[in-house]
Design an enzyme around this catalytic site. Structure first.
Site, short mmCIF file in Angstrom:
data_model
loop_
_atom_site.label_atom_id
_atom_site.label_comp_id
_atom_site.label_asym_id
_atom_site.label_seq_id
_atom_site.Cartn_x
_atom_site.Cartn_y
_atom_site.Cartn_z
N ASP A 259 0.83 -1.20 0.00
CA ASP A 259 0.00 0.00 0.00
C ASP A 259 0.87 1.26 0.00
O ASP A 259 1.65 1.47 0.93
CB ASP A 259 -0.88 -0.06 1.27
CG ASP A 259 -2.00 0.93 1.25
OD1 ASP A 259 -2.02 1.82 0.38
OD2 ASP A 259 -2.88 0.84 2.13
N ASP B 142 -10.50 4.06 -1.39
CA ASP B 142 -11.12 3.05 -0.53
C ASP B 142 -12.64 3.00 -0.68
O ASP B 142 -13.31 4.04 -0.72
CB ASP B 142 -10.80 3.34 0.94
CG ASP B 142 -9.35 3.10 1.25
OD1 ASP B 142 -8.57 2.82 0.32
OD2 ASP B 142 -8.98 3.17 2.44
C1 GLA Z 1 -5.44 2.25 2.77
C2 GLA Z 1 -5.94 1.09 1.92
C3 GLA Z 1 -6.99 0.32 2.69
C4 GLA Z 1 -6.38 -0.20 3.99
C5 GLA Z 1 -5.82 0.96 4.80
C6 GLA Z 1 -5.02 0.48 6.00
O1 GLA Z 1 -6.42 3.19 3.00
O2 GLA Z 1 -6.45 1.55 0.69
O3 GLA Z 1 -7.48 -0.76 1.92
O4 GLA Z 1 -5.37 -1.13 3.69
O5 GLA Z 1 -4.94 1.76 4.01
O6 GLA Z 1 -4.41 1.51 6.70
#
Ligand code: GLA
Length: 506
Positions: free
Chosen positions: A268, A328
């Site tokens: 990520d 997200d």
């Molecule tokens: C980002 C990702 C999410 C999750 C969070 C965790 O926002 O896109 O899917 O993994 O981080 O902190």
């Protein structure tokens, strides 16, 4: 008479309007799971004007448009998000214990606030200069690892549990998946998302925090159930939740994951923009892709960088088995339908066996949508050949939710070996028809209604890709609808779907 007096008083007192003196260093310290995270405000108050900077896992960021009104204050932070300016407004107030700071938040998520305490009353010096960003040269393509011939299926801790993920939860989830039919339906990966990380040892090896006492033993347990274990990291110094990332430890971390028995990595971007010029993103992802390959262990590689820089065009070259195409998802109709319908157009050419577009994890069963909407979510994701990562509490799944998540005929659409992602083939007002070809000559077709009341939706065979008659099966109703000429129409509930499989007749 009274009113004139009040007005006169107001005019007289206005220049003397009280503004709390916020000058100084304010800090919030979070100690959780053996990890310490800090957010500081370095403030200078000048009457109603507030200047200074904020220091957090986002780095040091200058405060703009800072104002103090009585005991409340506000400021703006302007962030560069992959070349686009994003303004975030923060507000706060003075309390008995310090100051509370409200973070800006997406309209459909609960707000977040923290309490900062005063460490000193000294005016801050200038904000430290940001580090020079690293530009990496283009990397050689990483060869395909041979995994994810169909979209990965499993579960991920984030949507429901966020920072509450623990060793016990992972074991209980694995047990539940075996017991409740999720494993039989094809859900195999049990993925730990953010907040498992502790600190590094003297040799720089990443250690799990107190929530995960023995990662190798956990992997052994999950494997003993016939399931696989996934983990999460960031190419930046910190993850999105502020835990230890893999920056400058890529190969070491890949080796650690392999030694633990990890089968899947979600990587990520998060704080990586603080250290890398974001145009280096393909090379940054290639670095971990190559590090995973060098371990010799089959590890599915999931890229999470929110779909920027046209990842669909280079995700395969870094050996990403899947890449997020958007920000997200949230557990509500607006978020899910926008991601699923609007943000997946024109991506189907880039997806196929081994390399999938990922519109984010499932929210089915988390309570923010109706079952009609969850059926739309599941149908759309299956048509899109999306990875199916359940995001709910699998330890207690009501039968209606299980019927949505573990519906074998719907999952067969997602897992079709041809691996062709659906395209939108018709749109009329609030109704849309999406279709994908399946192996053997049939098609999966979704008749969707995004409107506020029921509507009749029609799928024309000529739009789907054939002419004449087709034998229709309604997948959610598990019912044959016979042989139908030219087109198929059905009434569709508001926010609902009728998902069919149609076999052209020869
Ligand atoms: C980002 C990702 C999410 C999750 C969070 C965790 O926002 O896109 O899917 O993994 O981080 O902190």
């Amino acid at each position: 008479m009274k009113r004139t007096l009040v007005a006169a008083l107001c005019i007289f007192l206005a220049p003397l309007a009280y503004a709390a003196d916020l000058t100084g260093h304010w800090m919030a310290k979070f100690e959780a799971d053996g990890t310490v995270r800090e957010t500081s405000l370095f403030l200078k108050a000048d009457g109603n004007l507030l200047t200074g900077y904020m220091s957090s896992n986002q780095g040091d960021e200058a405060i703009q448009d800072g104002k103090i009104t009585g005991n409340t204050f506000s400021f703006v932070i302007v962030r560069d998000r992959f070349g686009e300016e994003r303004k975030s407004e923060f507000t706060g107030k003075v309390t008995d214990q310090g100051i509370t700071l409200e973070f800006p938040h997406p309209s459909n998520r609960p707000g977040r606030h923290i309490l900062l305490k005063r460490i000193s009353t000294e005016a801050p010096g200038p904000m430290p200069a940001p580090p020079t960003k690293i530009s990496l040269p283009a990397a050689a393509p990483v060869p395909y690892n041979g995994l994810a011939k169909t979209p990965p299926m499993g579960w991920n801790s984030w949507n429901k549990f966020a920072n509450k993920v623990t060793d016990a939860l992972i074991r209980q989830t694995a047990d539940a998946m075996v017991r409740n039919g999720m494993k039989d339906a094809g859900y195999i990966y049990v993925n730990i998302d953010d907040t498992w990380q502790g600190s590094r040892d003297a040799q720089g090896n990443i250690q799990a925090n107190s929530k995960f006492p023995d990662m190798k033993a956990l992997a052994d347990y999950v494997h003993s159930k016939g399931l696989k274990l996934g983990i999460y990291s960031s190419p930046g110094p910190k993850t999105c939740a502020g835990y230890e990332g893999s920056f400058q430890h890529e190969q070491q971390d890949a080796k650690t994951y392999a030694a633990w028995g990890i089968d899947y990595l979600k990587y990520d971007w998060c704080s990586a923009s603080q250290v890398y010029d974001y145009h280096s993103m393909p090379a940054v992802y290639a670095k971990m892709g190559a590090a995973l390959a060098a371990t010799g262990r089959p590890i599915v590689y999931s890229l999470c960088q929110y779909g920027v820089l046209k990842v669909e065009q280079w995700g395969t070259s870094v050996d990403g088995n899947l890449w997020r195409t958007t920000g997200d998802i949230s557990d509500n109709w607006k978020s899910m339908s926008h991601i699923g319908f609007d943000l997946q157009l024109n991506l189907s050419a880039y997806s196929g066996p081994g390399h999938w577009n990922d519109p984010d994890m499932l929210e089915v069963g988390n309570g923010g949508m109706t079952n009609t909407e969850y059926r739309t979510h599941m149908s759309l994701w299956s048509l899109l050949a999306a990875p199916l990562l359940a995001g709910n509490d699998l330890r207690s799944v009501p039968p209606d939710i299980m019927h949505i998540l573990a519906n074998k005929e719907v999952i067969a659409v997602d897992q079709d070996p041809l691996g062709k992602q659906a395209k939108r083939i018709a749109k009329e007002g609030d109704t849309e028809v999406w279709a994908r070809p399946l192996q053997g000559g049939a098609y999966a077709v979704g008749l969707f209604n995004r409107g506020a009341s029921s509507a009749k939706v029609t799928a024309r065979w000529s739009d789907v890709g054939f002419t004449g008659k087709g034998t229709v099966r309604d997948l959610w109703a598990a019912a044959d609808r016979g042989s139908v000429s030219d087109q198929f129409s059905a009434p569709v509930l508001s926010h609902g779907v009728v998902l069919i499989r149609v076999e052209p007749q020869k």
